[in-house]
Motif scaffolding. Structure first.
Motif, PDB file in Angstrom:
ATOM      1  N   ILE A  77       5.767   6.624   1.346  1.00 24.35           N
ATOM      2  CA  ILE A  77       4.460   6.210   0.595  1.00 24.35           C
ATOM      3  C   ILE A  77       4.671   4.682   0.073  1.00 24.35           C
ATOM      4  N   VAL A  78       5.662   4.587  -0.686  1.00 23.30           N
ATOM      5  CA  VAL A  78       5.898   3.474  -1.306  1.00 23.30           C
ATOM      6  C   VAL A  78       6.192   2.268  -0.061  1.00 23.30           C
ATOM      7  N   ASN A  79       6.973   2.476   0.645  1.00 19.03           N
ATOM      8  CA  ASN A  79       7.554   1.599   1.747  1.00 19.03           C
ATOM      9  C   ASN A  79       6.315   1.017   2.389  1.00 19.03           C
ATOM     10  N   VAL A  80       5.531   1.953   2.843  1.00 20.76           N
ATOM     11  CA  VAL A  80       4.345   1.523   3.734  1.00 20.76           C
ATOM     12  C   VAL A  80       3.251   0.753   3.044  1.00 20.76           C
ATOM     13  N   THR A  81       2.862   1.376   1.697  1.00 24.00           N
ATOM     14  CA  THR A  81       2.028   0.587   0.618  1.00 24.00           C
ATOM     15  C   THR A  81       2.626  -1.024   0.365  1.00 24.00           C
ATOM     16  N   ILE A  82       3.699  -1.021  -0.002  1.00 21.93           N
ATOM     17  CA  ILE A  82       4.215  -2.382  -0.302  1.00 21.93           C
ATOM     18  C   ILE A  82       4.092  -3.217   1.047  1.00 21.93           C
ATOM     19  N   ASP A  83       4.602  -2.874   2.285  1.00 23.62           N
ATOM     20  CA  ASP A  83       4.100  -3.548   3.507  1.00 23.62           C
ATOM     21  C   ASP A  83       2.855  -3.917   3.700  1.00 23.62           C
ATOM     22  N   THR A  84       1.997  -2.899   3.640  1.00 27.19           N
ATOM     23  CA  THR A  84       0.318  -3.180   3.662  1.00 27.19           C
ATOM     24  C   THR A  84      -0.056  -4.286   2.867  1.00 27.19           C
ATOM     25  N   ILE A  85       0.325  -4.200   1.497  1.00 24.60           N
ATOM     26  CA  ILE A  85      -0.127  -5.144   0.545  1.00 24.60           C
ATOM     27  C   ILE A  85       0.339  -6.264   0.796  1.00 24.60           C
ATOM     28  N   SER A  86       1.585  -6.554   1.486  1.00 21.43           N
ATOM     29  CA  SER A  86       2.004  -7.866   1.691  1.00 21.43           C
ATOM     30  C   SER A  86       1.401  -8.517   3.053  1.00 21.43           C
TER      31      SER A  86
END
Length: 457
Positions: free
Chosen positions: A421-430
């Protein structure tokens, strides 16, 4: 110290988000694709009794590796939908192809060919996905026919070869459609499509899980302090994951001095970023799958393992020691995570190749001779930050496991799910920040051209 990209991202003007038409279209496309994925998770396999299957799954699949796959697929495995396997076969095939490309000279040469080589490797991944899905789908169909035989409950209305063929075709078609949908999200939407599908499946399970937890609190079987501990602990773990996933060791790389337009000799400097957690979520998935395999075998046998045989007694004893929260399970889980961390990093990252590329570009690490010494230094640095990354993954995965086992929570939300969840959220925000940055630069270029045109007049 913040990088140049982080400094640029902090200066973004999100008030102009409404003007970024392309970004809005990408976001709406991503949302629509994820809605299609959720609809497909409720389409059952032909010939399956959903009511009987729900009763049998609650009795047979608790605590095993099926629980993990069910979480990643958003409950599709529990409902035995046409996307019951989710994108797990595609992920497994891509990992196998990636590892094979690092170990096989022919595939390694194919990987170096650029775009054409990447397309061939992707094609091999798709072929592997079809084979894995067909094999797993057949075993699922056979397991469904035998599931519940001892209780007198039939999960399949009309078992036989026709049901098996229809189930395999449906599961293969559903997985390939999800694979295609993920590729469409990656190219026409925001973020990595496959990762977003997994995250959507995990998040889709959370409302029902929290509803079950609050129901237990209302009934008095769970204390309010446990709920507070879950919320506070979850926030703390997410914050820690967010910090560690952005942590990196930046190795200084220097290039020879070059003459500028004014005739001044200036040396260029750059950084080689080495992530602390280079392996990502692969080690926890592999370690948990191997550890929970004995329990899954027992479940697929219909819980009919008897202790009057040596094999049955061995399986029963092994399941007792490898249950969630048991000391042996926790120790082996930590050891598996650490082993797969070092193994995956050793296969994926090649210090000799990196050192050779730096040498070709006339780059060097200050104080280190180019070539073999640079490769040795990079291996030295990577080994030590991998120790930190492996310890971080072990803590993140073991703390939720221990808490879930001790508190008796009615749902499974381990460290692997939080990592995804955290990795995908960070990648999407980036990626959203990148699109916003490109949009702002586009506006600046248009204004500059207009001003230049007015000045010439």
């Amino acid at each position: 110290m913040a990088s140049r990209a982080d400094q640029l991202a902090s200066n973004l003007n999100f008030s102009k988000f409404g003007q970024a038409t392309e970004l809005k279209n990408r976001i709406w496309f991503t949302i629509g694709a994820l809605i299609v994925f959720r609809f497909l998770s409720f389409v059952p396999l032909p010939g399956v009794d959903p009511v009987a299957l729900a009763n049998l799954y609650s009795q047979a699949a608790s605590g095993g590796v099926l629980d993990i796959f069910n979480t990643f697929s958003g409950g599709s495995l529990e409902r035995m939908s046409i996307i019951a396997l989710g994108v797990m076969p595609y992920i497994t095939a891509s990992i196998v192809v990636q590892l094979a490309a690092a170990l096989s000279p022919s595939l390694a040469a194919l990987k170096k060919e650029g775009e054409s080589g990447r397309k061939k490797l992707n094609q091999y991944t798709r072929y592997g996905t079809v084979v894995l899905t067909a094999v797993q789908g057949y075993f699922i169909a056979v397991g469904l026919e035998t599931l519940g035989a001892s209780q007198g409950i039939a999960a399949v209305v009309d078992p036989g070869m026709m049901f098996r063929i229809g189930a395999v075709i449906s599961i293969v078609g559903g997985t390939l459609f999800l694979m295609w949908l993920g590729e469409q999200i990656t190219s026409r939407g925001i973020g990595n499509g496959v990762s977003l599908i997994i995250m959507a499946g995990i998040l889709a399970q959370l409302p029902r899980s929290f509803a079950q937890m609050f129901t237990q609190v209302r009934e008095g079987s769970m204390g309010g302090g446990t709920v507070v501990a879950v919320i506070v602990g979850g926030i703390a773990i997410i914050a820690f994951i967010s910090f560690m996933e952005r942590a990196q060791r930046r190795v200084l790389v220097q290039y020879p001095k070059r003459a500028t337009q004014r005739g001044v000799m200036q040396a260029d400097r750059s950084h080689l970023p080495l992530k602390v957690n280079t392996a990502g979520v692969i080690p926890p998935i592999f370690a948990s799958s191997l550890l929970l395999m004995p329990l899954t075998v027992t479940q697929m046998m219909g819980n009919n393992v008897q202790g009057d045989t040596a094999w049955g007694d061995f399986l029963i004893t092994l399941n007792q020691y490898l249950a969630h929260g048991q000391p042996l399970y926790m120790a082996l889980y930590a050891a598996g995570i650490i082993f797969f961390c070092f193994f995956y990093v050793a296969v994926v990252f090649n210090p000799e190749e990196t050192a050779e590329n730096l040498k070709k570009q006339n780059g060097f690490i200050p104080g280190i001779r180019p070539g073999k010494n640079t490769a040795t230094y990079l291996d030295f640095v990577l080994t030590r930050i991998t120790v930190i990354g492996a310890a971080y993954l072990a803590v993140i995965c073991l703390v939720p496991e221990y808490f879930i086992a001790q508190s008796g929570l009615p749902f499974y939300l381990g460290g692997t799910s939080l990592l995804i969840i955290v990795n995908v959220t960070i990648d999407t925000i980036s990626q959203i920040q990148s699109h916003m940055l490109a949009h702002q630069y586009g506006d600046l270029i248009k204004k500059a051209k207009l001003k230049g045109g007015v000045a010439r007049r």
